[in-house]
Design an enzyme around this catalytic site. Structure first.
Site, PDB file in Angstrom:
ATOM      1  N   GLU A   1      -1.291 -17.039  -9.867  1.00 30.12           N
ATOM      2  CA  GLU A   1      -0.322 -16.236 -10.604  1.00 30.12           C
ATOM      3  C   GLU A   1       1.121 -16.643 -10.316  1.00 30.12           C
ATOM      4  OE1 GLU A   1      -1.071 -12.046 -10.191  1.00 30.12           O
ATOM      5  OE2 GLU A   1      -3.197 -12.277 -10.674  1.00 30.12           O
TER       6      GLU A   1
ATOM      7  N   TYR B   1       0.841  -1.193   0.000  1.00 29.83           N
ATOM      8  CA  TYR B   1       0.000   0.000   0.000  1.00 29.83           C
ATOM      9  C   TYR B   1       0.882   1.250   0.000  1.00 29.83           C
ATOM     10  CZ  TYR B   1      -4.072  -2.915   0.854  1.00 29.83           C
ATOM     11  OH  TYR B   1      -5.068  -3.854   0.734  1.00 29.83           O
TER      12      TYR B   1
ATOM     13  N   CYS C   1      -6.558  -5.804  -7.462  1.00 32.27           N
ATOM     14  CA  CYS C   1      -6.349  -5.323  -6.096  1.00 32.27           C
ATOM     15  C   CYS C   1      -5.795  -6.426  -5.196  1.00 32.27           C
ATOM     16  CB  CYS C   1      -7.628  -4.728  -5.525  1.00 32.27           C
ATOM     17  SG  CYS C   1      -9.061  -5.799  -5.627  1.00 32.27           S
ATOM     18  N   HIS C   2      -5.921  -7.683  -5.615  1.00 36.98           N
ATOM     19  CA  HIS C   2      -5.378  -8.784  -4.822  1.00 36.98           C
ATOM     20  C   HIS C   2      -3.847  -8.762  -4.785  1.00 36.98           C
ATOM     21  CE1 HIS C   2      -5.740 -10.310  -8.975  1.00 36.98           C
ATOM     22  NE2 HIS C   2      -4.661 -11.015  -8.698  1.00 36.98           N
TER      23      HIS C   2
ATOM     24  N   ASN D   1     -12.582  -0.963  -5.277  1.00 36.99           N
ATOM     25  CA  ASN D   1     -12.377  -1.389  -6.657  1.00 36.99           C
ATOM     26  C   ASN D   1     -13.605  -2.175  -7.127  1.00 36.99           C
ATOM     27  OD1 ASN D   1     -11.526  -2.563  -9.060  1.00 36.99           O
ATOM     28  ND2 ASN D   1     -10.066  -3.936  -8.062  1.00 36.99           N
TER      29      ASN D   1
END
Length: 181
Positions: free
Chosen positions: A163, A100, A136-137, A128
């Site tokens: 991912e 963040y 956003c993950h 989002n």
């Protein structure tokens, strides 16, 4: 008119919403979707072009491909600040994470400011409307804490694992709204 469709996914049922020309939302939880749409007129229309494109993009993503977000017509609704944060989220590469704080520094640069509150950035990330597509993950706490994911930490973990992110460097939240008990 807002067009919607629901699709199955490895994370559970997803709801896509859009217009004739763009995707406006992707929700992991049906209740969150209904609250976000308010009193708008809804029509179930899976054949609407943006919804069909969203389905194809998600199928490729869950199959392990790396479809480009820029391939989709997106029009998330929000304040200029939120839209900036969502644009920055789209720039986080597949399989990578940022904190963040890093996102706040990037937002400050984009706005020509000396600094930006990580908390303000977190608020925009949390709103989002195109979860998964606007990734956003991929945002984590500076200390490696997997804090904050509206769809649940278990889904955030599954998306990051999909991912290929090395999850050994992260910790689960122990306090607050997203704490794992």
């Amino acid at each position: 008119m807002l067009y919607v469709t629901t699709i199955p996914s490895p994370l559970g049922e997803l709801t896509l919403a859009g217009t004739d020309t763009a995707l406006l939302g992707l929700w992991l939880e049906r209740d969150t979707f209904l609250a976000a749409t308010g009193a708008r007129a809804l029509e179930e229309r899976p054949d609407a072009a943006p919804l069909a494109q969203g389905r194809e993009w998600l199928a490729a993503y869950f199959a392990g491909s790396r479809p480009a977000v820029r391939e989709l017509p997106l029009a998330p609704e929000g304040t200029p600040f939120r839209k900036l944060i969502w644009r920055l989220l789209r720039d986080i590469p597949y399989g990578e994470c940022v904190s963040y704080g890093e996102l706040a520094r990037e937002a400050a640069r984009a706005l020509g400011k000396e600094r930006m509150s990580s908390r303000a950035v977190g608020g925009a990330v949390g709103r989002n409307p195109l979860s998964i597509i606007i990734p956003c993950h991929r945002v984590v706490g500076a200390d490696g804490n997997l804090t904050g994911y509206g769809g649940g930490i278990h889904r955030k973990i599954r998306l990051l694992e999909l991912e290929g992110v090395d999850m050994r460097r992260f910790t689960l939240p122990r306090r607050g709204k997203y704490a794992v008990r």
